[in-house]
Structures are given as structure tokens and as C-alpha cells.
Motif scaffolding. Structure first.
Motif, PDB file in Angstrom:
ATOM      1  N   ALA A 197       0.827  -1.254  -0.113  1.00  0.00           N
ATOM      2  CA  ALA A 197       0.121   0.149   0.046  1.00  0.00           C
ATOM      3  C   ALA A 197       0.762   1.168   0.027  1.00  0.00           C
ATOM      4  N   ASP A 198       1.857   1.203   0.879  1.00  0.00           N
ATOM      5  CA  ASP A 198       2.735   2.435   0.757  1.00  0.00           C
ATOM      6  C   ASP A 198       3.604   2.772  -0.284  1.00  0.00           C
ATOM      7  N   ARG A 199       3.844   1.753  -1.165  1.00  0.00           N
ATOM      8  CA  ARG A 199       4.654   1.651  -2.194  1.00  0.00           C
ATOM      9  C   ARG A 199       3.764   2.254  -3.463  1.00  0.00           C
ATOM     10  N   HIS A 200       2.426   2.133  -3.490  1.00  0.00           N
ATOM     11  CA  HIS A 200       1.494   2.527  -4.573  1.00  0.00           C
ATOM     12  C   HIS A 200       0.665   3.439  -4.121  1.00  0.00           C
ATOM     13  N   SER A 201       0.912   4.167  -2.923  1.00  0.00           N
ATOM     14  CA  SER A 201       0.078   5.291  -2.662  1.00  0.00           C
ATOM     15  C   SER A 201       0.630   6.421  -2.131  1.00  0.00           C
ATOM     16  N   GLU A 202       0.507   7.575  -2.549  1.00  0.00           N
ATOM     17  CA  GLU A 202       1.108   8.946  -2.042  1.00  0.00           C
ATOM     18  C   GLU A 202       0.311   9.084  -0.929  1.00  0.00           C
ATOM     19  N   LEU A 203      -0.699   8.806  -0.439  1.00  0.00           N
ATOM     20  CA  LEU A 203      -1.794   8.848   0.523  1.00  0.00           C
ATOM     21  C   LEU A 203      -1.383   9.099   1.918  1.00  0.00           C
TER      22      LEU A 203
END
Ligand code: ADP
Ligand code: MG
Ligand code: MG
Ligand code: MG
Length: 398
Positions: free
Chosen positions: A16-22
């Protein structure tokens, strides 16, 4: 590209962290697996500021059974691509996919934590005035824009091929259309209704109609279906609803998606007298009848309007053909709704609407209503040309 491995919560967190800037500062992330579904892993990844995302990963087997039931992880690709397509046609009512990794069979999507699962709410006696109109829009838009009315012949055929989903379709072919009508070891049948189930196994008239519905499921690629629109795949709150879990998607008969939803509303309808005191049961049944009427009216109105204004193929612009088409969609929807009522009563996968009835004899009465209503819908689907006639039939099973 990372090779497939089954995610731990920590893997889901890093994905999740790798694929989101959120998330921004990812030192304060946490993850839990909390899926309650039958087939897949579902993780919630959150930071300490209340931001969260969902990671869903397909396992190489069915989660509820284990490694003895192998299942292709390609279903994650199907799910991601169906949700992405439906999201283009109806973003308002489709869960948003943020990233899909084909090697890991993992989908990153928005967290619908501001919503509740429709089935749980209906079982608690909660009702939502906007359910039918919003689901009618979702169905009309997703089904119309993936159909021959808009796609050219070659584009449509490429789409059909892209969404060939043999393994998950086979699950439906077996559980929905075959098992309930024979003495199959996968069936789960409460003792009190066993005599009625046995009659289904001898009911050749009914079996002939179910065969016709199954044949259409196998060979009528009208539109890109969600394939599993039961009330556990719909998230809802006071303003909106959103559909999740499209791994059963494929090109099939439009009536299958509509019928699945109708069938689930009707399962709740027959369960009401077992779930609630008489006055509340009556109110909830009146609500469900009104929603069923509105679902079909609004679906038909929107689909007709789209056929009239957006059909590309000149032959399919014929308005008499279009009227006939919708009439057939209604008949198909009623047939598939009937199959859903029956298979959720005597097949493998049951629903909370019935299972939450604590009194065994009341539950059996509700299950018998589901079977009789299901049978009547299947047998009379061609004659039930108007929603009024359908609703009068349903009211006989209050
Ligand atoms: P399965 O394919 O295994 O049935 P689902 O997609 O239905 O998996 O998800 C199982 C459960 O995970 C849902 O019932 C819900 O509780 C939770 N869930 C799935 N997707 C989301 C989401 N986008 N937001 C919040 N919860 C979700
Ligand atoms: Mg990041
Ligand atoms: Mg599910
Ligand atoms: Mg699923």
C-alpha cells in the motif's frame, strides 16, 4: 516485479505504501487482515491520522476450503479490470481501484469504512430510500456501456475474450444452477426443509426451466457483468452505495446481475417475519416491495433512454427490437432471482438474512417461502410481463 507470495499484514502495508502517496510519513502505518469473505485475503492499512486503504489479495486456493480447492489467482485481474471498467461507466457506485499488481494478484483500493455492508443493515432492520435508484443507475450504466448497443462487433468480441473467467463461472454454474436440483454432497439443507428439497430433485418441470436459464448463463454474452451482486457486495450509507468484489465478472446475460440483486432483496423479504416483530416485518416488507418496483422502473427507464440516444449500431436502433429486448431482460432477471432464492436455501452458500432467524421452525417457514417464491418466479417469468404482476405474486409470500 515481485514474484507471487501470500501477503502477511506487513507485506500488505508495504504494498500500500509503495503504490500510494496518500500516507506520507509511512513510519506510523499498521495493517490488519479482516476479510470475512469466502475466497480472498483483505487487509486494512492505516496511518495514525485515520487515513486508510484496502489491499485485497487472491490466494491460489479458496480461502474457506483451503489448498484442497485450488483456484486461479487470475480472478484478481478479472476483479481489478471489471471494477476499473465499471468505474469508468459509473464511478459514483463502484469502489475505486488505485493500483493492481498482476504478479502479486493484489489490488489496492479505497477503504469504504464510511459505509456498511447492505446485508448486515437489512438484517438489522435498517432501510435506505436511495438504494433502488442508485443501484438502477449502476446496473443500467455498467451493463449498457459494455454491450453491443455501444461496442462495435470486433471491440465487443475482444472484450468478451478478455473477461473469460472459466473457474469462477464454473462455481456459479455448479452452485447456482446444478447442485440445488439434485442430491449433491455440497448442498447444506436444514433438516426441517429436507422433504421440500427432495421434491426439487424430482421436479422435472422446474429443472427444464433452470436448464434454459443455465444455458443462457453459458452462452449469452450481452454485457460485462459484475457476476456476484448479492447484498454482501454492496456497501451503503445514508447518502450513497458502492459495489465491491467483482471477481465473478464475465460477459453474460444482463438479467443475471439484476436478478442477483432482486433475489437478495427477496431473500430479506421472506426472512422478515422470522427476523422482526410483526409490525416491523410488515414495514420492512413494504419498503422492499417499493424498492423492487423502483429498481426495475428506473433500470428500464435509464436503459431505454440509453438505447434510444446512444446506440451505435443502426440495426439495433430499432425501437421495437429495443422494447422486446427489455421485456426479455425482465423475464431473465425474474428467473435468475428465483434461482438465487432457491440456491441460498438448499445450496452450499447460505445468507445471514435466513441464518440469523434463531427459531428453527420460523427459519424453516422462511426457507419454504424462499423456495416457493423462487419456483414461481422461474416458472412464470415469461408471463410476469409487468412489475405489478410480480409484486402481487411476491405479496403472496409475505
Ligand atoms: P471475497 O471476494 O473474499 O468475498 P470481499 O471483496 O467480499 O472478499 O471482501 C470481504 C470483506 O472485506 C467485505 O465483506 C468487507 O468487510 C471487507 N472489504 C472488502 N473490500 C473493502 C473496501 N474497499 N472497504 C472496506 N472494507 C472492504
Ligand atoms: Mg508512499
Ligand atoms: Mg465477497
Ligand atoms: Mg468475492
Amino acid at each position: 516485479m515481485t514474484a507471487y507470495h501470500i501477503f502477511t499484514p506487513d507485506d500488505a502495508l508495504r504494498f500500500a505504501d509503495r503504490h500510494s502517496e496518500l500516507f506520507g510519513d509511512h513510519s506510523k502505518l499498521s495493517a490488519v487482515e479482516f476479510g470475512d469473505g469466502n475466497l480472498n485475503l483483505v487487509f486494512r492499512v492505516s496511518n495514525d491520522k485515520g487515513t486508510s486503504l484496502i489491499v485485497k489479495q487472491a490466494l491460489p486456493y479458496a480461502r474457506c476450503v483451503g489448498e484442497s480447492w485450488p483456484l486461479s489467482t487470475d480472478r484478481a485481474r478479472i476483479e481489478a479490470e471489471v471494477l476499473q471498467q465499471h468505474g469508468r461507466f459509473c464511478p459514483q457506485h463502484t469502489v475505486e481501484v488505485l493500483h493492481f499488481d498482476p504478479a502479486l494478484s493484489a489490488i489496492l483500493m479505497e477503504d469504504l469504512k464510511q459505509y456498511q455492508i447492505l446485508r448486515s443493515e437489512l438484517v438489522k432492520g435498517k432501510t435506505f430510500a436511495h438504494l433502488a435508484s442508485q443501484m438502477a443507475s449502476y446496473l443500467a450504466q455498467t451493463l449498457f456501456y459494455s454491450s453491443d448497443f455501444v461496442l462495435s462487433g470486433p471491440v465487443k468480441k475482444a472484450a468478451v475474450a478478455r473477461f473469460i473467467n472459466p473457474e469462477l463461472c464454473l462455481i456459479t454454474e455448479d452452485l447456482f444452477f446444478t447442485d440445488p436440483y439434485c442430491n449433491h454432497e455440497r448442498n447444506t439443507i436444514h433438516t426441517l426443509i429436507l422433504p421440500r428439497a427432495r421434491q426439487l430433485w424430482q421436479d422435472e418441470e422446474l429443472q427444464a426451466e433452470v436448464a434454459a436459464l443455465k444455458a443462457d448463463f453459458l452462452s449469452k454474452p450481452q454485457a460485462l457483468l459484475h457476476g456476484d451482486v448479492h447484498s454482501g457486495s454492496i456497501f451503503i450509507n445514508a447518502d450513497n452505495c458502492k459495489v465491491i468484489d467483482a471477481e465473478f465478472g464475465f460477459y453474460g446475460p444482463i438479467g443475471f446481475d439484476i436478478g442477483s440483486l432482486l433475489g437478495n432483496l427477496l431473500l430479506n423479504y421472506v426472512a422478515c417475519p422470522g427476523l422482526f416483530a410483526p409490525e416491523q416485518a410488515e414495514q420492512q416488507q413494504a419498503y422492499l416491495l417499493a424498492q423492487i418496483r423502483e429498481l426495475w422502473q428506473q433500470f428500464a427507464a435509464q436503459f431505454s433512454q440509453l438505447m434510444a440516444s446512444e446506440t451505435q449500431d443502426s440495426a439495433l436502433q430499432n425501437s421495437r427490437y429495443q422494447q422486446h429486448f427489455l421485456q426479455q431482460v425482465l423475464a431473465d432477471s425474474l428467473g435468475y432471482a428465483g434461482c438465487e432464492l432457491i440456491r441460498r436455501t438448499v445450496g452450499l452458500a447460505h445468507v445471514a438474512d435466513l441464518e440469523k432467524i434463531t427459531d428453527a421452525s420460523k427459519r424453516a417457514e422462511a426457507e419454504l417461502r424462499a423456495i416457493e417464491l423462487g419456483r414461481a418466479l422461474i416458472m412464470q417469468r415469461a408471463q410476469l410481463a409487468q412489475m405489478d404482476a410480480v409484486l402481487s405474486l411476491v405479496q403472496q409470500f409475505a
